[in-house]
Write an enzyme that holds these catalytic residues in place. Structure first.
Site, PDB file in Angstrom:
ATOM      1  N   LYS A  79      -9.401  43.010 -21.476  1.00 53.90           N
ATOM      2  CA  LYS A  79      -9.503  41.602 -21.881  1.00 53.90           C
ATOM      3  C   LYS A  79     -10.938  41.148 -21.661  1.00 53.90           C
ATOM      4  CE  LYS A  79      -7.123  37.153 -21.089  1.00 53.90           C
ATOM      5  NZ  LYS A  79      -6.004  36.499 -20.368  1.00 53.90           N
ATOM      6  N   SER A 154      -2.668  34.111 -23.003  1.00 52.41           N
ATOM      7  CA  SER A 154      -3.997  34.254 -23.567  1.00 52.41           C
ATOM      8  C   SER A 154      -4.425  35.719 -23.738  1.00 52.41           C
ATOM      9  CB  SER A 154      -5.007  33.535 -22.664  1.00 52.41           C
ATOM     10  OG  SER A 154      -5.030  34.163 -21.392  1.00 52.41           O
ATOM     11  N   SER A 178       0.029  34.538 -18.905  1.00 53.32           N
ATOM     12  CA  SER A 178      -0.825  35.093 -19.962  1.00 53.32           C
ATOM     13  C   SER A 178      -0.751  36.605 -20.132  1.00 53.32           C
ATOM     14  CB  SER A 178      -2.279  34.695 -19.734  1.00 53.32           C
ATOM     15  OG  SER A 178      -2.450  33.357 -20.099  1.00 53.32           O
TER      16      SER A 178
END
Lengths: 495, 478
Positions: A79, A154, A178
């Site tokens: 990420k 996210s 997330s």
């Protein structure tokens, strides 16, 4: 099966035996990215040359007869809020569009030491704020099961990449769900470890008291392997815990006979999609068939979790994001005539709408005269929510629940209604407030072919138990290794 | 003398003498090139996290115990949020609701006795960086983060001081204690001991404090005194004219000798304090405090009382000898080797201080050791050298970092000649060669005795033992 669709566990075995090279695995995944990512948009940056070099190094390590970690030679994605030395780390924000850190996050260091191949950086909601990966400043990520749907957020890039075979596994971060919510939307395994289990050093902070890095994988065993490498105390993070790291992988197959599982009634309330409810109920029955005892329990303060979260998380975010002021790095407005003006214009142009909304909320919650009514009160409620869990874990080993009230929603569906978007985290947020470990494992597909996730929650630092229960469930569920069919863009499941 | 009572409270920032910064491993050395002592943590790079330096907590506890504070068992670091280019994270890590030390005091000497000044709190925090505005840069400013994250203690007093003299007495006493504790160098010019003053005036007997102004930028005791005196006058003029003092922060302008507004009311900050989620509460067990208490040095006031009792020195001598802990330690070590306090004190104050002051060095850097000084004094006592010769030996000991005076005396042949045979031979020769003068002496010219003594001294380069010379001469011509 193609290499890119294999699990870490399988590939690791093949690699250790010399039946497949790291280079071949990496090429397979890089080709897959080249073939698909224009549609999915999971990556912000792919470091092809770096990945191939790391794969070669991994092959060399094996040829030299060095001791091989289960991650050696395995192509993983990160990420884009995990700091990578010399490689862009943007948090999907215009503010950090060209930022290259001077240092690696601790988890990145640990992956490198394990010989993992780092493919590149994955898309996300800007600064991890959002539940759909529509808030990236660069481009949205699409759900590999249905390109008209969001992958969740996210960590949407991290889950979409694993679901689509564009990474064997990845790392995401979970502040209010997330990792688990997009894992549920994309039909992969997402583990949010206990707060303090994995070092946050180098994780660009959204809300420091809630953030936690965790693995996103195709199987529970892979999650166990990845967590085993990244977990453990780090002298660079005061909040990381000095507790020994068990061998999660070895513990997976131990019996779960006699396990007590709590089913919180508040998590099955109005607003829960009937298909999601049905899939979770089916999962509960299967857990029962494994010899676990299920009983209804109550977590009475659940209703306050979302409000509490959006006070605490935004308060911390308003402070954590103050450093993006245009002074030292990142975006700077060059038209301003004064210092104050430079701050204002830099932050007005550098941040997206959602980030600005949360900074304003948090600033308000902390401001003089409102602190007691909002921030302090929220901390008190947080304690009550934690106590709810403590109470249940006196009698139960694991809590089972849905991950998200609905399957993946369509693009734009909630983008103009922030409150509706915030409610998609309603079933994941309490876990972050209490610092608990929780996992999302696939438990079904809706009639439209969208994945549904099952959430398992355990007491602090009981990841071993959590993974074991998830593994037993995974083996009886029939959803293990389910992959989206991408070429036809239909999102059909194939084995 | 005036219609108003002056009310002063002081906030002192004291830079700690740790090797590394409060939240990272960077050096705290002063004077390195800009941004030399920095890392991702102290420059607040995204993702970097603070880790508390335990030494800072040690020092804070030490400061608290020395000023009679309660030590908070669970103290908490908070974030103080504001924007400034030299503040790398957009907040300063400090302490707010739960500081490490609370409710202490410090006794100061004032006219007519001792006055107790309350200490509200002592807390730990990180320093910010420094802005540099070079003239050549055409309006561009630079930031030096070497100082960012350097550990500070903020020591906040109660508004208990009633004159600039009391404020300075408090500051001096506080600085002396902190330096004695070994936790700061107390250097005001380099900013490692700096002070802000809150000043207000109220009519005698008024129930509430007046509106205060905060003074910053005072980097010496003299400036503190001048700035406060100026500010008191300024506020009195305003009040006498029927006006109201504005609550604001003012800077002391050294060149012009005035205080000037720094920022207006409209920019008053809301710091939005909240507990820093990156740092755990600082939990202090009883044993930690007990260990530090056991290691506390004797503080200046106690030391002065003991010096008076144990050594019988004058108040003025004690004042000089205890001004610095190192000086007092030197004195006591020397007395340990040579148990005569008065000559030891005299030599330190007359000779040693003269040398180190000329070289602008501290007593720790002085090449002469307490043992060396004691040996020198022993040589005088034994009559091996005269006081005058001793001063020459002392200069050489200092210049050559040689602490063995005996070797120097021997090398230079500076020792007194106390060999009676040698001296007797000299005296006999003189008597034989100056029979006329012997006769004059015997005829009653007493002064002639001095002639013979002088001649002996001249021949021996001043090293003859005068007492022995006297005795020998009396024997021969008396």
């Amino acid at each position: 099966m193609e290499l890119y669709n294999c699990s870490l566990e399988e590939l690791g075995r093949l690699f250790a035996r010399g039946e497949v090279s790291a280079l071949a695995i990496t090429r397979s995944v890089l080709d897959r990215i080249a073939e698909l990512d224009a549609q999915v948009g999971a990556y912000l940056e792919v470091d092809e040359n770096g990945a191939l070099a790391q794969a070669e190094a991994a092959d060399q390590r094996r040829r030299n007869g060095e001791k091989i970690s289960p991650l050696c030679g395995m192509p993983l994605g990160l990420k884009d809020l995990l700091s990578t030395k010399g490689m862009k780390t943007t948090c999907a924000s215009r503010m950090l569009a060209d930022y290259r850190p001077e240092f690696d996050a601790t988890v990145v260091t640990r992956l490198r030491e394990a010989g993992a191949v780092l493919l590149g950086k994955l898309n996300m909601d800007e600064f991890a704020m959002g539940s759909s990966t529509e808030n990236s400043a660069f481009h949205p990520t699409r759900n590999p099961w249905n390109l008209g749907r969001v992958p969740g957020g996210s960590s949407g890039g991290s889950t979409a990449a694993v679901a689509a075979g564009m990474a064997i596994a990845s790392l995401g971060s979970d502040t209010g769900g997330s990792i688990r919510q997009p894992a549920s939307f994309c039909g992969v395994v997402g583990l949010k470890p206990s707060y303090g289990r994995v070092s946050r050093y180098g994780l660009v902070a959204f809300a420091s008291s809630l953030d936690q890095i965790g693995p996103i994988t195709a199987t529970v065993a892979d999650a166990a392997l990845l967590l085993g490498v990244i977990a453990g105390f780090d002298a660079f993070d005061s909040t990381s815990v000095k507790a020994p790291v068990p061998d999660y992988y070895q513990g997976l197959d131990r019996e779960i006979e006699g396990l007590r599982i709590g089913v919180p009634r508040e998590y099955f309330a109005a607003g829960l999609d009937p298909e999601v409810e049905a899939a979770v109920n089916q999962a509960c029955r299967q857990l029962g068939s494994l010899g676990a005892r299920l009983d209804e329990v109550s977590l009475p303060h659940t209703d306050y979790a979302v409000a509490t979260y959006y006070l605490l998380a935004t308060a911390e975010a308003s402070s954590n994001l103050a450093r993006y002021d245009g002074v030292k790095y990142g975006f700077r407005d060059t038209q301003a005539e004064s210092l104050i003006e430079m701050y204002r214009r830099t932050r007005a142009q550098g941040f997206g709408e959602e980030v600005k909304r949360r900074i304003m909320l948090g600033t308000y919650a902390l401001s003089a005269g409102y602190y007691d009514a909002y921030y302090r009160k929220a901390q008190q409620v947080r304690t009550l929510i934690t106590q709810d869990f403590d109470q249940v874990f006196r009698d139960f080993d694991v809590i089972v629940a849905p991950v998200c009230p609905t399957p993946a929603f369509a693009f734009g569906e909630k983008v103009d209604d922030p409150l509706a978007m915030y409610l998609s985290d309603i079933l994941t947020i309490p876990v972050n407030l209490a610092g608990l470990p929780a996992i999302s494992v696939p438990c079904g597909l809706t009639a439209q072919g969208l994945p549904v996730g099952l959430q398992l929650i355990a007491r602090p630092f009981a990841e071993e138990m959590l993974l074991r229960v998830a593994r037993h469930y995974e083996q009886v569920s029939g959803w293990n290794g389910c992959r989206p069919q991408l070429q036809g863009n239909k999102g059909k499941a194939v084995r | 003398m005036m219609d108003y009572e002056i009310v002063i409270g002081l906030e002192v920032h004291c830079q700690l003498l740790t090797q590394t910064k409060i939240f990272c491993g960077c050096s705290t050395d002063f004077g390195n090139p800009p941004n030399h002592n920095t890392c991702p943590v102290c420059t607040g790079m995204p993702g970097a996290l603070p880790v508390l330096n335990r030494k800072v907590v040690d020092f804070a506890i030490r400061a608290g115990l020395a000023t009679g504070c309660e030590i908070t068992r669970n103290s908490v670091f908070a974030r103080k949020n504001y924007f400034y280019p030299d503040l790398p994270k957009g907040y300063q890590i400090s302490q707010f609701e739960l500081p490490i030390c609370l409710a202490g005091h410090l006794d100061i000497e004032v006219e007519g006795g001792v006055k107790r000044i309350g200490i509200t709190r002592i807390h730990m925090e990180e320093d910010a960086g420094k802005l540099v505005h070079p003239e050549y840069s055409g309006g561009v400013s630079y930031v030096d983060y070497n100082r960012a994250c350097v550990p500070l203690l903020e020591i906040v007093s109660e508004p208990d001081m009633r004159s600039s003299a009391e404020a300075v007495a408090y500051l001096k006493a506080l600085r002396e204690i902190m330096v004695y504790l070994g936790i700061t160098d107390g250097n005001m010019e380099e900013g490692s001991f700096r002070c802000d003053a809150n000043i207000s005036l109220r009519r005698w007997g008024a129930p509430h404090f007046g509106i205060r102004a905060e003074l910053k930028n005072m980097n010496s005791f003299r400036n503190v005194q001048r700035a406060i005196d100026y500010e008191v006058e300024r506020q009195r003029d305003i009040l006498d004219g029927g006006g109201q003092v504005v609550q604001e922060t003012r800077l002391w302008n050294v060149e012009r000798g005035v205080t000037m507004p720094m920022r207006g009311k409209e920019e008053a900050h809301d710091y939005r304090y909240f507990p820093d989620p990156d740092l755990l509460p600082v939990v202090i067990e009883e044993a930690w405090i007990a260990g530090i208490r056991a290691g506390l040095p004797e503080l200046p006031a106690a030391k002065r009382r003991r010096f008076a009792a144990a050594y019988g020195l004058s108040e003025a001598d004690i004042e000089v000898l205890t001004a610095e802990r190192a000086m007092a330690d030197f004195f006591e070590a020397a007395v340990g080797f040579f148990p005569q306090p008065k000559p030891v004190a005299n030599w330190i104050m007359a000779e040693l201080l003269k040398f180190i002051n000329e070289d602008k060095i501290t007593i720790e850097k002085c090449p002469i050791t307490p043992e060396g000084l004691a040996r020198l004094l022993r040589l005088i006592e034994d009559g091996a050298i005269s006081g005058k010769i001793a001063k020459q030996v002392f200069a050489r000991m200092y210049a050559e970092a040689d602490n063995d005076p005996l070797r120097l005396v021997e090398e230079e042949g500076l020792g007194q000649i106390s060999d009676s045979a040698e001296l007797a031979k000299l005296v006999d020769e003189l008597v034989a060669a100056n029979q006329d003068k012997v006769a004059e002496y015997r005829a009653g010219k007493v002064k002639m005795f001095g002639f013979f003594v002088g001649q002996v001294m001249k021949k021996t380069g001043g090293q003859a033992n005068p007492q022995m010379v006297n005795e020998l001469l009396k024997e021969r011509i008396g």
